[in-house]
Scaffold this active site. Structure first.
Site, mmCIF file in Angstrom:
data_model
loop_
_atom_site.group_PDB
_atom_site.id
_atom_site.type_symbol
_atom_site.label_atom_id
_atom_site.label_comp_id
_atom_site.label_asym_id
_atom_site.label_seq_id
_atom_site.Cartn_x
_atom_site.Cartn_y
_atom_site.Cartn_z
ATOM 1 N N LYS A 10 73.885 -12.415 12.560
ATOM 2 C CA LYS A 10 73.491 -13.716 13.112
ATOM 3 C C LYS A 10 74.672 -14.506 13.693
ATOM 4 O O LYS A 10 74.512 -15.248 14.655
ATOM 5 C CB LYS A 10 72.808 -14.562 12.031
ATOM 6 C CG LYS A 10 71.507 -13.986 11.488
ATOM 7 C CD LYS A 10 70.376 -14.241 12.413
ATOM 8 C CE LYS A 10 69.012 -13.723 12.002
ATOM 9 N NZ LYS A 10 68.787 -13.064 10.740
ATOM 10 N N GLU A 41 66.331 -23.120 12.874
ATOM 11 C CA GLU A 41 65.335 -22.694 11.883
ATOM 12 C C GLU A 41 65.957 -21.536 11.119
ATOM 13 O O GLU A 41 66.845 -20.847 11.630
ATOM 14 C CB GLU A 41 64.059 -22.220 12.589
ATOM 15 C CG GLU A 41 64.051 -20.745 13.042
ATOM 16 C CD GLU A 41 65.095 -20.407 14.099
ATOM 17 O OE1 GLU A 41 65.537 -21.321 14.815
ATOM 18 O OE2 GLU A 41 65.473 -19.226 14.204
ATOM 19 N N SER A 96 72.187 -4.582 9.293
ATOM 20 C CA SER A 96 72.241 -5.948 9.827
ATOM 21 C C SER A 96 72.872 -6.965 8.882
ATOM 22 O O SER A 96 73.411 -7.974 9.331
ATOM 23 C CB SER A 96 70.832 -6.404 10.205
ATOM 24 O OG SER A 96 69.942 -6.263 9.117
HETATM 25 C C1 LIG Z 1 67.630 -12.485 10.207
HETATM 26 C C2 LIG Z 1 67.885 -11.133 9.746
HETATM 27 C C3 LIG Z 1 67.136 -10.033 10.221
HETATM 28 C C4 LIG Z 1 65.946 -10.168 11.118
HETATM 29 O O1 LIG Z 1 66.169 -10.797 12.325
HETATM 30 P P1 LIG Z 1 66.273 -10.020 13.700
HETATM 31 O O2 LIG Z 1 66.333 -11.106 14.703
HETATM 32 O O3 LIG Z 1 65.057 -9.174 13.825
HETATM 33 O O4 LIG Z 1 67.514 -9.207 13.647
HETATM 34 C C5 LIG Z 1 67.497 -8.757 9.807
HETATM 35 N N1 LIG Z 1 68.517 -8.570 8.948
HETATM 36 C C6 LIG Z 1 69.245 -9.592 8.441
HETATM 37 C C7 LIG Z 1 70.338 -9.308 7.485
HETATM 38 C C8 LIG Z 1 68.953 -10.900 8.829
HETATM 39 O O5 LIG Z 1 69.675 -11.904 8.332
#
Ligand SMILES: *Cc1c(COP(=O)(O)O)cnc(C)c1O
Length: 393
Positions: free
Chosen positions: A89, A111, A377
């Site tokens: 993010k 948000e 992620s």
């Molecule tokens: C917010 C988040 C996601 C999901 O959001 P995307 O916009 O689909 O990437 C996935 N993994 C983590 C660790 C997140 O914080």
């Protein structure tokens, strides 16, 4: 066929800017300026410098040896979990805070679901000395308590969203409402590739650094810059968009998108938008979303707050409809077990969102020579409570 956005702000049939009149000046100002500002060399320089020195990029592309042995294929993890603040993010919030400053905005709203985007936004606001207000569903405030504390420590005000399922969708509604009431001095930092044009494209471009790095890092490891597969979980779709971006038009690279099936696709408690969704409009864009027969948005469910969203961004709706990406869904149970597996096999505690992507190896088999890149992620610190409860640790 192109899988990228066209000049009208659409991916195929999806996208656009379906917004109330009150928001038009804001969104239009952004639309007219974002590409111009992003192309400025000063902007590029500042963005890249912060990604390097503050976020800690490039994030490693790690060959997961024991995981690869287990599933008899070559698995690389793109370690977005090692970024400052613990997820992908931050790539986007760094870009958007620089954008907001160039547009002369001094009040930032956001948000958040899992709280990672809220933390990343509070972080860049502290970095730049700007006011920060984060909307978060009441349920998420409870299940992601450590991230709420982080946001507060970073100086942000966290406002609970008390409507609907009290999760991400409802927090987004509240943020949009705030923006309508504060159109002049406020920039809304959206955390995924959702929202009215130009947000999905702008966020995808800020996250594109992920696939840019995968290309040269894979070349260092394997002597070629394209993997056979890229796997990513999809909430709104920003980590997936970043990991896919430079491969979108290269069909040698197969794209797998993983959604949250919650307690089962047809259990009534799910967030598997590609299976359950129909075309509709949510948060300013035309996309696929879960809805009732008379068009009311269905409350989604997932154990993972970051995937608990009733839609996907327009890029992903297009990738689904055209078949460019293959969509899979993974239940809470499958994701939790894949997450624990990564801990034991590689010494990495993943976010529950990312664990959904890892669960694919139990459902799909790959060839021994395939190079499979998984977007890791985020890290699992924020999810410890949920892991503790689930596994009775
Ligand atoms: C917010 C988040 C996601 C999901 O959001 P995307 O916009 O689909 O990437 C996935 N993994 C983590 C660790 C997140 O914080």
């Amino acid at each position: 066929m192109s899988y990228n956005i066209n000049e009208r702000g659409y991916y195929g049939d999806f996208g656009g800017a379906y917004i109330p009149e009150m928001l038009y000046p804001n969104v239009e100002e952004l639309r007219q300026n974002y590409l111009k500002i992003m192309a400025e060399s000063e902007f590029q320089k500042e963005f890249n410098q912060l990604l390097k020195d503050y976020v800690g990029r490039p994030s490693p592309l790690y060959f997961a040896k024991r995981l690869s042995e287990k599933y008899k294929t070559k698995i690389y993890l793109k370690r977005e979990d090692l970024n400052h603040t613990g997820a992908h993010k931050i790539n986007n919030t760094i870009g958007q805070i620089l954008m907001a400053k160039r547009l002369g905005k001094h009040r930032i709203i956001a948000e958040t679901g899992a709280g990672q985007h809220g933390v990343a936004t509070a972080t860049v606001c502290a970095l730049m000395g700007l006011e920060c207000i984060v909307y978060m569903g009441e349920i998420d405030i409870t299940r992601q308590a450590p991230n709420v504390a982080r946001m507060k420590m970073l100086g942000a005000t966290v406002i609970p969203a008390k409507s609907g399922s009290r999760t991400l969708k409802d927090a987004t509604n509240e943020a949009i409402r705030d923006w309508i009431n504060n159109p002049v001095d406020t920039h809304y930092i959206i955390g995924s590739v959702v929202g009215p044009h130009p947000y999905p494209d702008m966020v995808a471009r800020f996250q594109a650094v992920v696939s840019e790095e995968i290309q040269w890092q894979l070349h260092e490891h394997e002597g070629k810059s394209e993997p056979d597969y890229v796997i990513a979980c999809v909430g709104g779709g920003s980590n997936a968009a970043g990991a896919y971006y430079h491969f979108l038009d290269n069909t040698n690279v197969k794209l797998l998108a993983v959604e949250a099936a919650g307690k089962g696709i047809h259990s009534g408690e799910s967030a598997a938008t590609s299976v359950l969704g129909k075309e509709g409009i949510i948060h300013g864009s035309k996309t696929l979303l879960m809805q009732t027969n008379d068009g009311q948005i269905t409350e989604p469910y997932s154990i993972s707050a970051g995937l608990d969203y009733p839609g996907v961004g327009p890029m992903h709706a297009h990738l689904y409809k055209t078949g460019r990406a293959k969509f899979l869904s993974v239940t809470d149970e499958e994701a939790m077990s894949a997450g624990l597996d990564l801990c034991k096999l590689e010494g990495i505690i993943p976010a529950i969102e990312s664990s959904h992507a890892l669960a694919v190896f139990e459902k799909t088999s790959f060839n021994p020579t395939d190079i499979v890149v998984v977007s890791l992620s985020g890290r699992g610190d924020k999810d410890l409570e949920t892991y503790i409860k689930h596994f009775k640790l």
